[in-house]
Design a protein around this motif. Structure first.
Motif, short mmCIF file in Angstrom:
data_model
loop_
_atom_site.label_atom_id
_atom_site.label_comp_id
_atom_site.label_asym_id
_atom_site.label_seq_id
_atom_site.Cartn_x
_atom_site.Cartn_y
_atom_site.Cartn_z
N GLY A 23 -0.28 -40.42 41.67
CA GLY A 23 -1.62 -39.90 41.61
C GLY A 23 -1.84 -38.75 40.44
O GLY A 23 -2.69 -38.45 39.84
N ASN A 24 -0.57 -38.14 39.68
CA ASN A 24 -0.60 -37.21 38.74
C ASN A 24 -1.26 -37.97 37.36
O ASN A 24 -1.03 -39.23 37.09
CB ASN A 24 0.61 -36.68 38.46
N PRO A 25 -2.01 -37.25 36.55
CA PRO A 25 -2.64 -37.84 35.45
C PRO A 25 -1.36 -38.03 34.24
O PRO A 25 -0.53 -37.49 34.24
CB PRO A 25 -3.31 -36.81 34.92
N LEU A 26 -1.61 -39.25 33.47
CA LEU A 26 -0.79 -39.73 32.39
C LEU A 26 -1.48 -40.00 31.41
O LEU A 26 -2.69 -40.41 31.29
CB LEU A 26 0.20 -40.87 32.81
N MET A 27 -0.91 -39.63 30.33
CA MET A 27 -1.63 -40.18 28.77
C MET A 27 -1.14 -41.77 28.83
O MET A 27 0.00 -41.94 28.73
CB MET A 27 -1.21 -39.49 27.72
#
Length: 270
Positions: free
Chosen positions: A210-214
């Motif tokens: 669920g962490n944001p990624l590029m």
């Protein structure tokens, strides 16, 4: 306050980890007092409206990441050494591959998977081949100073993939391998967006689901205009950033617009 936050993908990120991410960003941005003192458990609990247990877990996570040092009776302070190691890689849009190649010994590739599969519809469309055609798929992790910062999934047409071994895939950038086959790389089309880490990618990148990624999707073409590589790259935004310079171009008709300068920025390790 709830115990977690739903990121819209059915995955709940614990509050202590959310607090950790926000505090981490402030520390790396230098938004801390000159003496390096970090907020106490009580101050964090009051500021974020959480329990001291949650605040303590956030501080413990910062300590585990090497960004702070906790000492009983002395409070929590920023660890300059840990901050230096956590500085993100910065690359220009135009020179990403060349910059990674130039880093040499500082950057390594870990091969997770290399096999032949049927091309998914999106990949097939971008490679201009029928859906379901055989392609070579490789999943790799790129590391710098022992820290993983990207998850790379590449697909190349089978006639090219058959000439590249798994051992070679683990040796360096795919573009260099393609050039070694005598292919003249001419151009690439690239799209940058954001996504969330799923349960497969998250542990490989060392982040919570669920962490944001590029997310970067790149299609590479040879000098004949044939697509020879489809890449989906997922980057930890705390370890990788894009940087480029803009120049203001004035126009009597439009009033002016921004132009991306060609000069690449330097790439630094984390």
């Amino acid at each position: 306050m709830a115990n977690g936050v739903d990121d819209g993908d059915g995955m709940r990120v614990p509050l202590y980890h959310r607090i950790y991410l926000q505090m981490r960003e402030k520390i790396l941005a230098g938004d801390v007092p000159e003496d390096g003192r970090v907020a106490t458990e009580s101050e964090i609990a009051e500021s974020y409206g959480v329990s001291r247990i949650t605040a303590s877990r956030a501080l413990n996570e910062l300590a585990a990441a090497g960004l702070v040092v906790r000492a009983r009776g002395k409070g929590t302070r920023v660890n300059p050494v840990g901050v230096a190691r956590a500085e993100p890689i910065v690359s220009s849009v135009e020179q990403l591959v060349e910059r990674i190649r130039r880093m040499g010994a500082e950057t390594s590739v870990r091969l997770v998977r290399c096999d032949f599969v049927q091309a998914p519809p999106r990949v097939a469309a971008d490679l201009r081949i029928p859906s379901g055609s055989p392609v070579q798929r490789a999943v790799r992790l790129r590391e710098i100073s022992g820290e993983v910062f990207s998850h790379l999934t590449t697909h190349v047409p089978a006639d090219l993939g058959e000439r590249i071994s798994a051992e070679e895939m683990a040796s360096g950038p795919l573009i260099g391998l393609l050039e070694g086959l005598g292919i003249e790389i001419d151009r690439a089309e690239q799209t940058i967006s954001a996504t969330l880490a799923d349960v497969t990618v998250a542990p490989l990148l060392g982040v919570e689901p669920g962490n944001p990624l590029m997310r970067i999707v790149r299609v590479v073409y040879d000098s004949t205009g044939r697509p020879v590589e489809h890449l989906v790259a997922l980057y930890r935004p705390d370890r990788f950033q894009y940087h480029f310079s803009l120049s203001r171009v004035h126009s009597p008709r439009t009033g002016g617009h921004w132009h991306v300068d060609d000069a690449p920025s330097d790439m630094t390790g984390s």
